[in-house]
Design an enzyme around this catalytic site. Structure first.
Site, PDB file in Angstrom:
ATOM      1  N   ARG A 239       0.216 -17.953  29.048  1.00 11.02           N
ATOM      2  CA  ARG A 239       0.610 -16.723  28.419  1.00 11.02           C
ATOM      3  C   ARG A 239      -0.372 -16.342  27.144  1.00 11.02           C
ATOM      4  O   ARG A 239      -0.363 -17.350  26.563  1.00 11.02           O
ATOM      5  CB  ARG A 239       2.033 -16.786  27.608  1.00 11.02           C
ATOM      6  CG  ARG A 239       3.198 -16.915  29.000  1.00 11.02           C
ATOM      7  CD  ARG A 239       3.445 -15.069  29.465  1.00 11.02           C
ATOM      8  NE  ARG A 239       4.406 -15.022  30.507  1.00 11.02           N
ATOM      9  CZ  ARG A 239       4.284 -15.176  31.664  1.00 11.02           C
ATOM     10  NH1 ARG A 239       3.158 -15.422  32.187  1.00 11.02           N
ATOM     11  NH2 ARG A 239       5.309 -14.968  32.474  1.00 11.02           N
ATOM     12  N   GLU A 268      -0.786  -8.396  24.994  1.00 13.97           N
ATOM     13  CA  GLU A 268      -1.074  -7.649  26.363  1.00 13.97           C
ATOM     14  C   GLU A 268      -0.169  -6.389  26.332  1.00 13.97           C
ATOM     15  O   GLU A 268       1.187  -6.227  25.988  1.00 13.97           O
ATOM     16  CB  GLU A 268      -0.488  -8.734  27.343  1.00 13.97           C
ATOM     17  CG  GLU A 268      -0.943  -8.754  28.634  1.00 13.97           C
ATOM     18  CD  GLU A 268      -0.654  -9.963  29.460  1.00 13.97           C
ATOM     19  OE1 GLU A 268      -1.012 -11.022  29.277  1.00 13.97           O
ATOM     20  OE2 GLU A 268      -0.159  -9.730  30.542  1.00 13.97           O
ATOM     21  N   HIS A 286      -3.963  -9.941  33.930  1.00 15.49           N
ATOM     22  CA  HIS A 286      -2.853 -10.932  34.293  1.00 15.49           C
ATOM     23  C   HIS A 286      -2.645 -10.919  35.908  1.00 15.49           C
ATOM     24  O   HIS A 286      -1.510 -10.132  36.487  1.00 15.49           O
ATOM     25  CB  HIS A 286      -1.472 -10.149  33.510  1.00 15.49           C
ATOM     26  CG  HIS A 286      -0.457 -11.469  33.345  1.00 15.49           C
ATOM     27  ND1 HIS A 286       0.118 -11.486  32.510  1.00 15.49           N
ATOM     28  CD2 HIS A 286      -0.073 -12.392  34.417  1.00 15.49           C
ATOM     29  CE1 HIS A 286       1.275 -12.442  32.654  1.00 15.49           C
ATOM     30  NE2 HIS A 286       0.992 -13.151  33.936  1.00 15.49           N
TER      31      HIS A 286
END
Ligand code: GLV
Ligand code: GLV
Length: 326
Positions: A239, A268, A286
């Protein structure tokens, strides 16, 4: 019983077909974009179960807006997008998709490691721009991989799988893991469990595989980057907020460390200013679990978790088992 189910994003067909065949009312967000918080709250009104993704923030306001929902089946292994204590307080089940995406994500961490170490993306761009004028002794010199030291930060399923792959490259494996020992890693690769500081000082490659929690926010911050070797390469497929991305941009720009490979970002989908201008970082949108097989298995797993809760059974991947006893 007549169940109403809502899926917040288009998912692989087999899982949607399966869910549709099992429930009476079934809605999928028809648009290929994440719902805004207010759209989300509106769409899940009256639903018994929701399949959600890591873009959906499931917080107290969403839980209050949709009191009929008994389960949020997250289509991800990580569930930092969900306020689990608030869900638990309301006896709402939260499930995730562990295990099925371990290998795909570990493979992608290695793809980033290779790409960053051997400057694959930079070299590809150079070719496409027509700049290759013939073999050259000093062209795109990168970093050796075989025989060097890999540091795994967070040795759960994915971190362990990344470490096991290092055996093929005769690497020394170090790992730092707050939660648990990885016996498989120690047995198969003679990995040593060390403190994070030691891992940072000793590793040529550092790969992050911790969950995002209050304790892992900026776990790799400025002081930690300062401890890395000058030639270190940082990989993050976990993350974004685990790494202080501004500090990383500075370290990459000044060549304080050699390179980075990132599949996740602090804000993000945005990247911190300057990151995209650096040649020594490989950035991916991602896609750790993004294979057809893996995403299909994740979707089936989310569907099965959701149906188990609606049918009054314990779902296979319950994140908050406290709801069963509380
Ligand atoms: C993806 O990032 C996941 O947590 O599954
Ligand atoms: C997630 O699957 C992890 O434990 O690494």
């Amino acid at each position: 019983m007549a169940f109403q189910v809502c899926v917040t994003r288009e998912l692989p067909r087999p899982a949607l077909d399966f869910l549709r065949s099992q429930v009476q009312s079934f809605r999928v967000n028809p648009e290929d974009r994440a719902l805004t918080p207010s759209e989300l709250a509106a769409r899940i009104q009256g639903c018994d179960g929701v399949v959600c993704t890591l873009n959906d923030r499931i917080d107290a306001s969403v839980l209050d807006a949709a009191p009929t929902v008994k389960v949020f089946a997250n289509y991800a292994v990580g569930y930092n997008n969900i306020d689990v204590p608030e869900a638990t307080r309301r006896k709402v089940a939260i499930t995730n998709t562990p295990g099925v995406l371990t290998d795909a994500t570990a493979d992608l961490a290695w793809a980033l490691l290779f790409a960053a170490a051997r400057r694959v993306v930079e070299a590809d761009a150079f070719m496409r721009r027509g700049r290759f004028k013939g073999w050259s002794p000093m062209l795109f010199l990168g970093s050796d991989i075989t025989g060097r030291t890999l540091g795994i930060v967070g040795a759960g399923r994915i971190g362990t799988a990344v470490g096991l792959r290092a055996k093929a490259f005769r690497m020394r494996v170090l790992y730092a893991s707050a939660a648990r020992r990885s016996e498989a890693l120690e047995r198969e690769t003679a990995a040593q469990r060390v403190a994070l500081d030691e891992l940072l000082r000793e590793s040529d490659f550092i790969s992050v595989h911790a969950p995002l929690t209050d304790r892992t926010f900026h776990l790799i911050g400025r002081p930690q980057i300062e401890q890395m070797k000058p030639g270190a390469i940082l990989i993050n497929t976990a993350r974004g907020p685990i790494v202080d991305e501004d500090a990383l941009v500075e370290a990459l720009r000044s060549r304080r460390i050699a390179a980075a490979g990132l599949d996740v970002f602090e804000d993000e989908p945005a990247m911190k200013p300057g990151l995209a201008d650096l040649p020594n970082v490989v950035v991916l949108p991602h896609i750790g679990s993004a294979t057809i097989g893996t995403r299909t298995r994740m979707a089936m797993m989310a569907a099965e978790n959701l149906l188990a809760v609606l049918r009054g059974h314990r779902p296979p991947n319950l994140v908050n088992p406290e709801i069963l006893t509380a």
